[in-house]
Structure formats: structure tokens, C-alpha cells
Design an enzyme around this catalytic site. Sequence first.
Site, PDB file in Angstrom:
ATOM      1  N   ASP A 298      31.762  42.641  52.200  1.00  0.00           N
ATOM      2  CA  ASP A 298      33.203  43.421  52.188  1.00  0.00           C
ATOM      3  C   ASP A 298      34.021  43.504  53.394  1.00  0.00           C
ATOM      4  O   ASP A 298      33.491  42.773  54.450  1.00  0.00           O
ATOM      5  CB  ASP A 298      32.406  44.746  51.874  1.00  0.00           C
ATOM      6  CG  ASP A 298      33.543  45.657  51.082  1.00  0.00           C
ATOM      7  OD1 ASP A 298      34.829  45.325  51.241  1.00  0.00           O
ATOM      8  OD2 ASP A 298      33.367  46.721  50.498  1.00  0.00           O
TER       9      ASP A 298
HETATM   10  C1  NOJ Z   1      36.694  47.808  51.128  1.00  0.00           C
HETATM   11  C2  NOJ Z   1      36.303  48.045  49.836  1.00  0.00           C
HETATM   12  O1  NOJ Z   1      34.750  48.494  49.954  1.00  0.00           O
HETATM   13  C3  NOJ Z   1      36.290  47.074  48.793  1.00  0.00           C
HETATM   14  O2  NOJ Z   1      35.780  47.489  47.573  1.00  0.00           O
HETATM   15  C4  NOJ Z   1      37.697  46.330  48.750  1.00  0.00           C
HETATM   16  O3  NOJ Z   1      37.731  45.382  47.715  1.00  0.00           O
HETATM   17  C5  NOJ Z   1      37.974  46.048  50.335  1.00  0.00           C
HETATM   18  N1  NOJ Z   1      38.041  47.030  51.083  1.00  0.00           N
HETATM   19  C6  NOJ Z   1      39.297  45.268  50.373  1.00  0.00           C
HETATM   20  O4  NOJ Z   1      40.250  45.937  49.997  1.00  0.00           O
END
Ligand code: NOJ
Length: 764
Positions: A298
Amino acid sequence: MRMKKLNSYILLISISFITLGCNSTKNSGNNELVDEIDIKVEELIKEMTLDEKIGQMNQYNGFMDFTGPTPQNGFEAVKYENIRKGLVGAMLNVHGVENVRAVQKIAVEETRLGIPLLFGFDVIHGFKTISPIPLAEAASWDLEAIKKSAQIAAEEASAAGINWTFAPMVDISRDARWGRVMEGAGEDPYLGSLIAKARVEGFQGVDLTSEKTLAACAKHFAAYGFAEAGRDYNTADLGTSTLYNTVLPPFKAALESDVKTFMNGFNILNGIPSTGDAFLQRDILKGKWEFDGFVVSDWGSITEMIPHGFAKDGKEAAKLAILAGSDMDMESYLYVTKLAELVKNGEVDEALIDDAVRRILRVKFELGLFDDPYKYCDLERETATIGKQSFHDEVLEIAKKSIVLLKNENNLLPLQKSGQKIAVIGPLAADKTSPLGSWRIGADDETAVSVLEGFKKYNSTNQISYAKGADLILNKPLFTTELEINTSDTSGFGEAIQTAKNADVIVMVLGEHGFQSGEGRSRTNLDLPGVQQQLLEEVYNVNKNVVLVLQNGRPLTINWASENIPSIVVGWHLGTQSGNALAQVLYGDYNPSGKLPMTFPRNVGQLPLYYNYYNTGRPVEPAPNQVFWSHYIDESNDPLYPFGYGLSYTSFEYDQLEVTNKFSENNVVEILITVKNTGNTSGKETAQLYIKDLYSSVVKPVRALKGFQQIELEPGETRTLQFLLTEQELGFYDNSGNWVVEPGTFEVFVGGNSKAILSKQFEI
Ligand code: NOJ
């Protein structure tokens, strides 16, 4: 198994390969093609330098949106340069054909090997044409509609240059304080697994090489939805049985639908950050489940292992992440800066790098990017596709199916289209942005149909008046900023009260702004925010004919409304067609059929609250006025509205529950149930079947959903439904992760929600 386990490391960490039930059923399509891809991947890897390989494992945020904390480390400056050097494998947050083409061109034409980039984006519930938030769609219990919604999102986003979505989020959550419940399918692993499958199939289609589909991403592996106290990014600490039986099944369902990627999470689980968790990623996902796609971290979750207290520094974080099975680094900048050194000094086996790169390249080949890196970059298609009328028609249908009717005293609903004075009141009534909900970064503000607009459109001769009553938000709501809530300005109340006095019926549109749920938007109080409760009560005092339309990204505590307001509709954040969908339902053009995918609590103090809880040893009051049982002294244990609950303008009766137990002969228990439409209008019902295993070696929930069917019935019509229970429904994962079916007594319940009382017992 196609995946070659090159690394002895996998053997070392595989202390206990768990058995997770049925074998994974891979759906990789044409095997010859797959073999051909394997050969091409191997050939390419042979050509690559170590730095180029590591480059494939690096994902940068683009130059358009931030969906995570803004980086402070100066890496922005070197992004283009690094793409040119072949040090980038994927981008996120670059969209629009011209933008994507420009960046792809650098990768394809200016790097030594010309390997195309992946372009990821959070296409969560639509790109430009926005569907209901995923939690709302889950309320439809309509798997085909949910799949269709993902298909539309894929077609539209891919026309804007994107080839990979960070969806579906398949995290189960039982805590409405967590803002990201809006992004998932609610609290139940059975429904959640079917929805995970529908969404993956919708995004990826049957042919990933089609330019209308996207690679999907099951996230966040694992247990991110169990953030303690519902505070985003917080610790998850849960038991083994819950991990195997509640958290993992939707991920397994996504995998069995051939999802191409997984994303790990920000959370720790039992003391280990998921990003650095080899048990989750190597033992389970890539080991037992034989996942051959890749895992992306993430946003910054590799570097976040330092503040977690798991890694000493960036170098160690990179090492722990790759050892644990994180193949791609999103926005930590650590693989690209630290991995080469770790390989050179022998701390990381290059075979692990090869394995990660192999997985990433395979997805690129499967998408067809090597045949045509610009396949998603057709300007004409972009223009013709974005916002197509057919998309609007489809999302309108899905939005109607997502609406849940909670209460309808004296049949106040549906409303007449003529001869009435209708007042539409509330801070959200004319709002054209909030209904888009959270996670709609591709959409433009002010593009949703407001409730007021919808009411005017479907009206015949009613006199429609409007008063805002109060503001909900005082600053300009943005995806990245904290909201300023109006907690004191009631200067618009007078006008609202006057408008209410002059009306026959009032439609009050209250709830949460679209950006009051979503990532980073946890709440400790689930009442109507700001001055809305006060407004509701003051309006009700002058006119009792109130229909409350909630716009919400999560369950809310609406006890007062539930006791006093005659009709309540859960209108979620329904996307672009929001107002049209709500108007059609309120005017009776569409009979509501949604059922709650998440429990509505009475009180935040009850959370986490969910229907499939375990009994305690003291579940009931032993004698009147005794305290020694599992309860609260100031609130009931019961929810305000249970999981699976939702009314219709007609009514249904369940009868003649029959159980035919053929388990000993052919492993099946047949359940028959008769459902009758006892009202005056046709309607759709979702008949739900729950089971309870009365005693077993691992305690079971008081009941668990194991089947549902949707039926349309005319007034007076009766239908007999058949459900079959097999080992699949009757078994469970034990605490070692083994799938077991134990003999014993089961109780089956069938009805219109999780409190269904019609029941029978059987033994296997
Ligand atoms: C953080 C989020 O937790 C995740 O779900 C998302 O896909 C990413 N950022 C990218 O934007």
C-alpha cells in the site's frame, strides 16, 4: 503448478502450510498462451540488469492526484528521470489518454528494454460516471448488477488510459466507525466472497487482453478492516478462527476468480505489519493458495514498517518486505534505493527479485501491453466512452437496487406525483457533489443529480419547495483535507420550518457528506453530524409527515428518527444518478428491495456489532433483575436494524420450511421454503438462509449466512425456493486453517433478514 518456486527461502519460512479448504480453481484461460507468456517472461528477465529488474518493482505516484500523504523527500524531482532509466515498473494516479501516452512513451521509447508501464488508479465505484459506493451496491445483493457496475467502471477507466484498478476492497468490517466500510461489502464473509468474485469478474472480464478491461486488485491483505476502535490504519488483533473464517474467505474468492494482483495493508496483524508478513503473503497467498500474480504494497506501507517498530531503517524495511512477499513498492522509494545493495551484499537472494519481476511482467503480458503499450490510449475511444448515456442508464438501475427502506409507517411512501405540496429540506437535498461519495477521484464535482433535481424530474403536478435549513460542511470538501462541520449556525432553520409548515409531506435529506467516510475518515459518533438532528426535530415539530432520506457512507445511529419519523430510507452515496434513483423509489416507480449489508447500531458503544457473533456462556438474563449476564446496563444488546434487513412497499410471508436430510447418502441437505407476496404490489425479496452449528470443536457464530435468492413476486403470488447445503456450507476452518466438516446438530433459519425466526434442526 506453473509458478516455479525458485527460492529455498519459501521452504525455510513454511513452518506450517495451512490447508484452506477446497483447492484453488485457476481460471487462467488458454494454457498455451500462458506457457508462451512464461517463455517470453523468462527471455526478458535474462536480458535485464539487476537495476532494471528492481525498477519493475517500483511504483510512483503520478503528477495529478495524491491518494496518500504528500511525499516530503524530494523524489518528485527524479521521477521522469527514473522512468527514463528503466527504474519504474508502474505509475498510479496518471489518467487521461494524453497524459498516459506521454508517460508510457518515455518507458517504451527511451528506456533500454522498452518495457511498458502499468497505470494503476483507484477505480473504486466508477471513473467519471459514478456508481453507488461499494457498501451501497452490496445492499442490492444483486451480484449481476454489481458485476455490471465493475464492468462499466473498467470500460470507462480503461478508455482514459488506465489498465489496473486498486479494487475490489474485500476487507470485512464490523465497525461502522471505520470510514472505509463504504468501500467494502459489509460485515459478512459469505456475501463478501460472492461480491468479491462479482467485482473481480466485472473488472477483468473474460478477456484481460481486451482494451475494455482492467487488472483488478484484492485488498488489503489482510485484516485491515479490523482496525481497533475503527480508527483507520490502527492495529488489528484478532483470533485465528476469525482470520480463517471471516477475513480470508473474500480474498480466497477473489483469487479463485483469477484476480491478477493483491495489495497488502497498513495494519499490523498480531504484531506483524501485513506488508512484512511472510505468513500471510508467502505461506498462505503464494504458498498454499498458489497465487501467481503480484502483490503491491500500500502507499508507503514499506517505509511505515519503521514507525511500526518492525524495521530499524529503510534498508531493513525493504529487506523485510521483499522477504515477506511484497513484490512492488508503492511510494516508499525503498526498493529502488535499497534492494540492489541488499542483493549485492547477499542479504536478499536475487531469486526473490526474479520471482517478483516474473509476476509483474506476466501481468503486463497478460494485459497485452507488450503487443501494444498504447492500447488504452485511443483519444477517439476516450471521447466516445467517458460519460456514455448507457453508463448513466446502468448506474441508475444499480442505484435504485441499492436503496434500503427501513421504515414506512402508515404507507407514507410511495408519494403521489400530483396534488401534493412537497417540501425538500436539508443540507444535502440540493447537493450535487456529496452523493458521489468518497473514492471518486476521477469524477468532477457537481456532477451528481441531487435529490431536489430528481424530485422535480419525476414529478407530475406536485408543488415542490426547497429549503436548505443549514450547511453541513463549512469549507470546500476535498479528498485530501479535513472537513469543517457546521455545529452552531442555525440561521436557516426559520425558512426550513416555514417551508415545512406549508407542505403536505416533507422529504428531509440528511446524513454524511461524501467525504465524511472513506480513507482517514473514522468517526467516534455516528449521529447525524452538525446541526442536522436539531433541524430534523424542529421540522418534525411543525409537520409530522416526514420522509427521512439518509445519505451515508456507513451505518448511522438514528434512534430518535427510528422512533419518531414515519418513513426512513437509506440513500447512501449513490453516485452520479443519485437523485433520480431516490426520486423513482420515493414516487413508487421502483419498489425498494435493498437489504442492509451491515448492522445499524443503536449506540456507538455497542461497536463492533455484527449479526454473526459468538454466544457467551451467559447470553440471557438468568432471572428478572439480575446483573450476571452479558449485557449493558444502559443499552440493549440488539442492533437498531439488523444485517439483511430492508422493507418493500409490499410484504412477504415465509412459510412451510422443510428440511430433507440426505447428507449421509449424497452429502446434501435440501431446504425448501415458501415465500408469498402478501401485499398489493409486485416486489422483489431477498430470501436469506442462515445456519447455526449448535456445538462443535471450534465455537460457531449464533448464525451465519449460507445462501440467498432474489425473487420477484406479484401480489398474492407464492414461490417455493430450494436451497442446498453441502460440505461447503456446513464446514469451517479449524484453528490450524484446515477445512473440516464435523458431525452434529445444525439449525437452519430462513427469512427476510438475519433475525429470521422460522427454523428447523437437522443432524449430519
Ligand atoms: C492507500 C489506500 O489504502 C489504498 O487502498 C489505495 O489503493 C492506495 N492508497 C492508492 O491510492
